[in-house]
Design a protein around this motif. Structure first.
Motif, short mmCIF file in Angstrom:
data_model
loop_
_atom_site.label_atom_id
_atom_site.label_comp_id
_atom_site.label_asym_id
_atom_site.label_seq_id
_atom_site.Cartn_x
_atom_site.Cartn_y
_atom_site.Cartn_z
N LEU A 78 0.79 -1.24 -0.07
CA LEU A 78 0.03 0.05 0.08
C LEU A 78 0.89 1.24 -0.18
O LEU A 78 1.76 1.31 0.88
CB LEU A 78 -0.92 -0.09 1.25
N PRO A 79 0.61 2.21 -0.81
CA PRO A 79 1.47 3.60 -0.80
C PRO A 79 1.23 4.19 0.46
O PRO A 79 0.09 3.93 1.08
CB PRO A 79 0.70 4.26 -2.20
N ASP A 80 1.93 4.97 0.89
CA ASP A 80 1.88 5.78 2.25
C ASP A 80 0.69 6.62 2.22
O ASP A 80 0.07 6.52 3.25
CB ASP A 80 3.17 6.58 2.21
N ASN A 81 0.33 7.22 1.33
CA ASN A 81 -0.80 8.10 1.29
C ASN A 81 -2.29 7.30 1.66
O ASN A 81 -3.17 7.67 2.24
CB ASN A 81 -0.97 8.94 0.03
N ILE A 82 -2.12 6.17 1.16
CA ILE A 82 -3.19 5.23 0.99
C ILE A 82 -3.49 4.59 2.41
O ILE A 82 -4.35 4.63 3.11
CB ILE A 82 -3.26 4.17 0.28
N ARG A 83 -2.11 4.16 3.15
CA ARG A 83 -2.22 3.61 4.22
C ARG A 83 -2.30 4.58 5.55
O ARG A 83 -3.06 4.30 6.42
CB ARG A 83 -0.78 3.01 4.63
N ASP A 84 -1.82 5.70 5.33
CA ASP A 84 -2.06 6.82 6.17
C ASP A 84 -3.54 7.23 6.36
O ASP A 84 -3.88 7.44 7.65
CB ASP A 84 -1.19 8.18 5.88
N PHE A 85 -4.32 7.39 5.37
CA PHE A 85 -5.62 7.63 5.48
C PHE A 85 -6.39 6.41 6.42
O PHE A 85 -7.01 6.75 7.22
CB PHE A 85 -6.47 7.92 4.16
N LEU A 86 -6.11 5.41 5.92
CA LEU A 86 -6.77 4.16 6.91
C LEU A 86 -6.32 4.03 8.27
O LEU A 86 -6.95 3.80 9.00
CB LEU A 86 -6.33 2.99 6.04
N ASP A 87 -4.98 4.63 8.41
CA ASP A 87 -4.72 4.23 10.07
C ASP A 87 -5.28 5.58 10.84
O ASP A 87 -5.39 5.64 11.78
CB ASP A 87 -2.98 4.76 9.96
N GLN A 88 -5.49 6.87 9.99
CA GLN A 88 -5.84 7.93 10.88
C GLN A 88 -7.57 7.95 10.58
O GLN A 88 -8.15 8.90 11.35
CB GLN A 88 -5.59 9.25 10.14
N SER A 89 -7.89 7.03 10.15
CA SER A 89 -9.63 7.26 9.86
C SER A 89 -10.15 6.06 10.72
O SER A 89 -9.72 5.17 10.86
CB SER A 89 -10.05 6.90 8.11
N ASP A 90 -11.53 6.30 10.72
CA ASP A 90 -12.27 5.50 11.65
C ASP A 90 -13.22 4.35 10.54
O ASP A 90 -13.73 3.61 11.05
CB ASP A 90 -13.71 6.26 12.41
N PHE A 91 -12.80 4.55 9.44
CA PHE A 91 -13.49 3.66 8.48
C PHE A 91 -12.63 2.46 8.45
O PHE A 91 -11.45 2.39 8.56
CB PHE A 91 -13.34 4.31 6.97
N GLU A 92 -13.36 1.23 8.22
CA GLU A 92 -12.69 0.06 8.00
C GLU A 92 -12.65 -0.44 6.53
O GLU A 92 -14.01 -0.31 5.87
CB GLU A 92 -13.28 -1.19 8.88
N LEU A 93 -11.77 -0.90 6.03
CA LEU A 93 -11.78 -1.08 4.42
C LEU A 93 -12.17 -2.49 4.20
O LEU A 93 -11.60 -3.23 4.89
CB LEU A 93 -10.34 -0.89 3.91
N ILE A 94 -13.00 -2.94 3.46
CA ILE A 94 -13.61 -3.96 3.04
C ILE A 94 -13.26 -4.38 1.68
O ILE A 94 -14.17 -3.66 0.72
CB ILE A 94 -14.93 -4.27 3.52
N GLU A 95 -12.43 -5.15 1.01
CA GLU A 95 -12.28 -5.28 -0.36
C GLU A 95 -12.05 -6.70 -0.77
O GLU A 95 -11.25 -7.28 0.18
CB GLU A 95 -11.49 -4.53 -1.03
N THR A 96 -12.49 -7.43 -1.85
CA THR A 96 -12.49 -8.86 -1.90
C THR A 96 -11.51 -8.69 -3.34
O THR A 96 -12.05 -8.17 -4.36
CB THR A 96 -13.62 -9.45 -2.37
N PRO A 97 -10.30 -9.53 -3.45
CA PRO A 97 -9.50 -9.64 -4.40
C PRO A 97 -10.33 -10.34 -5.74
O PRO A 97 -11.11 -10.95 -5.46
CB PRO A 97 -8.38 -10.65 -3.93
N GLY A 98 -10.23 -9.53 -6.74
CA GLY A 98 -11.05 -10.04 -8.03
C GLY A 98 -12.54 -9.21 -8.03
O GLY A 98 -13.11 -9.64 -9.17
#
Length: 280
Positions: free
Chosen positions: A49-69
């Motif tokens: 994960l690029p830093d800018n994408i990871r930083d948002f997830l670390d600082q946000s209250d949102f939980e990411l849910i994604e399925t490969p494919g």
């Protein structure tokens, strides 16, 4: 099905070819797939994960849910007694390319039609002076001197040498559609359709469903029931103060500028990763 599976099947079928041409085409296809995969891997790391994408997830209250494919991506969070679900799709990135091609074709056709119409009205004249021509009593065109109503080409700003005319217009980021569902137990669900682009969240439509299952109808029966419901007026028809309050309502729940900047970046990252998996 991945292209790697096709490549394996192709090479296996080539062991008993009917013609030499079949072998050559199969080998070229396999080599091209390997070359494309290697080039994409060298372009960027699709696993990290690029830093800018990871930083948002670390600082946000949102939980990411994604399925490969899968194209759809979901973000979830709790806000008091509200369950908030955001969904968007990487298909928006591909749709943008198709829309851009379609727009370019339509623009070219429009320019051609406009030129033909102008030539027809001026009797085919395409010179600068024909801009100021008027019709005489004999039916001929009399060309008048240039005036302020039709500025000369000489008065128009010249392009800087070596400058690309298209570069003067800044190309905006692609629009990403985000569906926001805000649900309260026993009180139904508010669904807000938004577009994230250039760091802004633009609300398109606001719906309310007393039955929360209708917000994301997963069966034909639910979808039919949803179609027959009155879910509210177009957002643009609402009172301006109400529009502003709804925008602030979303901002308080994390649907804000940071999210608007992050979603297109994550779509680009996930699409690249899915493309690599498809190639391999």
């Amino acid at each position: 099905m991945r292209l790697s599976d096709l490549k394996k099947n192709t090479l296996q079928c080539s062991s008993t070819p009917n013609t030499t041409t079949t072998i050559e085409v199969d080998q070229e296809l396999s080599a091209k797939l390997d070359s494309e995969l290697q080039m994409e891997k060298e372009t960027r790391d699709s696993e990290q994960l690029p830093d800018n994408i990871r930083d948002f997830l670390d600082q946000s209250d949102f939980e990411l849910i994604e399925t490969p494919g899968q194209e759809e991506v979901v973000l979830k969070r709790q806000f008091g007694d509200e369950s908030i679900r955001l969904s968007f799709s990487i298909a928006d990135l591909n749709n943008m390319d198709q829309d851009a091609d379609s727009f370019a074709e339509d623009r070219a056709m429009f320019d051609e039609d406009a030129m033909n119409a102008a030539n027809a009205q001026s009797g085919g004249a395409t010179t600068e002076g024909s801009i100021n021509q008027g019709r005489t009593s004999g039916g001929n065109f009399a060309v008048a001197p240039e005036d302020s109503s039709a500025p000369s080409v000489r008065d128009q700003p010249l392009e800087t040498e070596g400058q690309n005319p298209d570069s003067r217009e800044q190309e905006p980021s692609f629009p990403a559609r985000i569906h926001v569902n805000i649900e309260k137990a026993g009180k139904g669900c508010m669904q807000i359709e938004t577009i994230a682009q250039d760091g802004e969240i633009v609300i398109e439509n606001v719906y309310y469903f007393k039955n929360s299952e209708l917000a994301d109808a997963k069966t034909a029966e639910l979808d039919w029931s949803r179609r027959n419901l009155y879910t509210g007026p177009p957002f643009g028809n609402l009172d301006e103060d109400l529009q502003v309050l709804l925008e602030r309502y979303l901002e308080e729940r994390g649907v804000d500028t940071k999210l608007a900047l992050w979603v297109p970046e994550y779509i680009d990252f996930k699409e690249q990763r899915e493309y690599l998996n498809w190639l391999s």
